[in-house]
Design an enzyme around this catalytic site. Structure first.
Site, PDB file in Angstrom:
ATOM      1  N   ARG A 236       0.846  -1.189   0.000  1.00  0.00           N
ATOM      2  CA  ARG A 236       0.000   0.000   0.000  1.00  0.00           C
ATOM      3  C   ARG A 236       0.885   1.244   0.000  1.00  0.00           C
ATOM      4  O   ARG A 236       1.938   1.272   0.655  1.00  0.00           O
ATOM      5  CB  ARG A 236      -0.895   0.039   1.252  1.00  0.00           C
ATOM      6  CG  ARG A 236      -2.094  -0.869   1.212  1.00  0.00           C
ATOM      7  CD  ARG A 236      -3.125  -0.420   0.165  1.00  0.00           C
ATOM      8  NE  ARG A 236      -4.316  -1.257   0.146  1.00  0.00           N
ATOM      9  CZ  ARG A 236      -4.506  -2.304  -0.662  1.00  0.00           C
ATOM     10  NH1 ARG A 236      -3.570  -2.652  -1.519  1.00  0.00           N
ATOM     11  NH2 ARG A 236      -5.636  -2.980  -0.628  1.00  0.00           N
ATOM     12  N   GLU A 265      -3.269   7.404  -4.912  1.00  0.00           N
ATOM     13  CA  GLU A 265      -3.743   6.737  -6.134  1.00  0.00           C
ATOM     14  C   GLU A 265      -5.089   7.293  -6.575  1.00  0.00           C
ATOM     15  O   GLU A 265      -5.916   7.588  -5.702  1.00  0.00           O
ATOM     16  CB  GLU A 265      -3.901   5.233  -5.871  1.00  0.00           C
ATOM     17  CG  GLU A 265      -2.570   4.545  -5.776  1.00  0.00           C
ATOM     18  CD  GLU A 265      -2.719   3.073  -5.358  1.00  0.00           C
ATOM     19  OE1 GLU A 265      -3.810   2.493  -5.539  1.00  0.00           O
ATOM     20  OE2 GLU A 265      -1.747   2.533  -4.857  1.00  0.00           O
ATOM     21  N   HIS A 283      -0.946  -0.175  -9.667  1.00  0.00           N
ATOM     22  CA  HIS A 283      -1.664  -1.041  -8.710  1.00  0.00           C
ATOM     23  C   HIS A 283      -2.214  -2.267  -9.467  1.00  0.00           C
ATOM     24  O   HIS A 283      -3.419  -2.529  -9.472  1.00  0.00           O
ATOM     25  CB  HIS A 283      -2.787  -0.274  -7.995  1.00  0.00           C
ATOM     26  CG  HIS A 283      -3.220  -0.946  -6.715  1.00  0.00           C
ATOM     27  ND1 HIS A 283      -3.608  -0.245  -5.593  1.00  0.00           N
ATOM     28  CD2 HIS A 283      -3.314  -2.263  -6.379  1.00  0.00           C
ATOM     29  CE1 HIS A 283      -3.939  -1.098  -4.627  1.00  0.00           C
ATOM     30  NE2 HIS A 283      -3.764  -2.333  -5.093  1.00  0.00           N
TER      31      HIS A 283
HETATM   32  C1  8YV Z   1      -6.929  -5.082  -5.850  1.00  0.00           C
HETATM   33  C2  8YV Z   1      -5.438  -5.212  -3.725  1.00  0.00           C
HETATM   34  O1  8YV Z   1      -6.494  -4.568  -7.057  1.00  0.00           O
HETATM   35  O2  8YV Z   1      -6.162  -7.227  -2.738  1.00  0.00           O
HETATM   36  C3  8YV Z   1      -5.777  -6.083  -2.561  1.00  0.00           C
HETATM   37  O3  8YV Z   1      -5.630  -5.627  -1.428  1.00  0.00           O
HETATM   38  O4  8YV Z   1      -4.911  -4.173  -3.546  1.00  0.00           O
HETATM   39  C4  8YV Z   1      -5.731  -5.658  -5.138  1.00  0.00           C
HETATM   40  O5  8YV Z   1      -5.894  -6.997  -5.241  1.00  0.00           O
HETATM   41  C5  8YV Z   1      -7.771  -4.172  -5.075  1.00  0.00           C
HETATM   42  O6  8YV Z   1      -8.351  -4.857  -4.037  1.00  0.00           O
HETATM   43  C6  8YV Z   1      -8.809  -3.482  -5.982  1.00  0.00           C
HETATM   44  O7  8YV Z   1     -10.082  -3.843  -5.716  1.00  0.00           O
END
Ligand code: 8YV
Length: 316
Positions: A236, A265, A283
């Site tokens: 993150r 983001e 991402h």
């Molecule tokens: C996704 C993520 O792109 O699982 C996560 O925490 O960051 C990614 O898999 C995100 O959840 C978008 O919905």
């Protein structure tokens, strides 16, 4: 029939198991706005939120019948999980489906930054001059180097597995050490954060966004890293003070970075684009069709098990 509100216009394929069992509302555009979710959530049982805005107290309060928030993703910093718990609403996530795709991209970023793949690719695509000489634009090796993993959960361990196969040595920080058998599997050594920063040729962040991990990497931390070290962040954006990272890159306190996530983001600090030795992805850790379908199936499994019984990935 129980009602599900999908915050995003997901593909129907991965949610097939829900059809006929639930009344499902999808947006007819990319995603509902926060105002639309507030208006629609009043009589639904399950909300599958999206990441464009936080599922906060306002949304949770509007969900008078809400029993479950089934997150599409492993990270749930997009949801006020404590407030949901206070209201007796369960929150689930998708830890299994995101595991391998995220580790895959994370290790690809590591390799790309070390071996200058991003730099070479940009130059060749742009038709720019690039040195083909034996000692031009040298990258750094991966084999035999030390990888410091911050956060040795499922994704951290999946990165470790790839690193072992690539001949790397592993040190790690975690809330608590892994059991001996798991440590031996990765030949990994538990260290404090200071040691991780000082000894690592690569630092990979694989921990969730929490109050404790906010700006984990700041000015002081970058100064402790080797000038030849590479930071990889596929976790993150909030874990890294982006301004401090830019400063560290300018001052050559580190060699480079591989980044999939950012503080604001989808905005990326424009200065990051100035560095040839920074590889950027949007991402995209789980950005494959197969990965997205696995995530949808995991969301569906959590919803079905919540109402019919069975294991759920509850986080609150
Ligand atoms: C996704 C993520 O792109 O699982 C996560 O925490 O960051 C990614 O898999 C995100 O959840 C978008 O919905």
């Amino acid at each position: 029939m129980k009602k599900i509100l999908m915050g995003y216009n997901f593909k129907r394929e991965g949610f097939e198991a829900l059809e006929g069992k639930f009344d499902i509302i999808y947006p007819d555009k990319e995603h509902f706005s926060k105002e639309e979710v507030i208006a629609l959530v009043a009589d639904v049982d399950v909300l599958v939120p999206n990441f464009s805005f936080r599922t906060d107290a306002e949304i949770i309060d509007a969900g008078k019948q809400l029993k479950l928030i089934s997150n599409f993703g492993v990270g749930y910093n997009n949801i006020d999980v404590d407030y949901a718990a206070e209201k007796g609403i369960a929150v689930t996530n998708t830890p299994r489906s995101v595991l391998e795709p995220t580790a895959e991209l994370c290790f690809a970023l590591l390799t790309a930054a070390a071996r200058k793949i991003g730099y070479y690719n940009n130059k060749l695509h742009a038709g720019e001059r690039i040195g083909w000489g034996l000692f031009d634009d040298l990258g750094l090796p991966v084999y035999g180097q030390t990888l410091g993993i911050f956060g040795m959960g499922r994704i951290g361990q999946a990165v470790a597995r790839r690193a072992v196969a690539s001949g790397m040595k592993i040190i790690y920080c975690n809330r608590k050490p892994l059991d001996k058998e798991t440590e031996e599997r990765y030949n990994a050594r538990f260290v404090d954060f200071d040691t991780l920063l000082k000894e690592s040729d690569f630092v990979s962040l694989n921990a969730p966004a929490t109050a404790e991990t906010y700006h984990l990497m700041g000015e002081e931390e970058f100064r402790k890293m080797k000038p030849t070290a590479i930071l990889v962040n596929a976790a993150r954006g909030s874990l890294v003070d982006e301004k401090a990272l830019i400063q560290a890159l300018r001052n050559k306190e580190i060699f480079g970075a591989g980044l999939d996530v950012y503080e604001n983001e989808p905005k990326i600090s424009p200065e990051l684009r100035d560095f040839d030795n920074v590889v950027l992805t949007p991402h995209a850790g789980t950005q494959t069709y197969a990965g997205r379908m696995d995530m949808e199936r995991e969301v569906a499994k959590n919803i079905i098990h919540f109402f019919e019984g069975g294991e759920i990935d509850k986080v609150n």
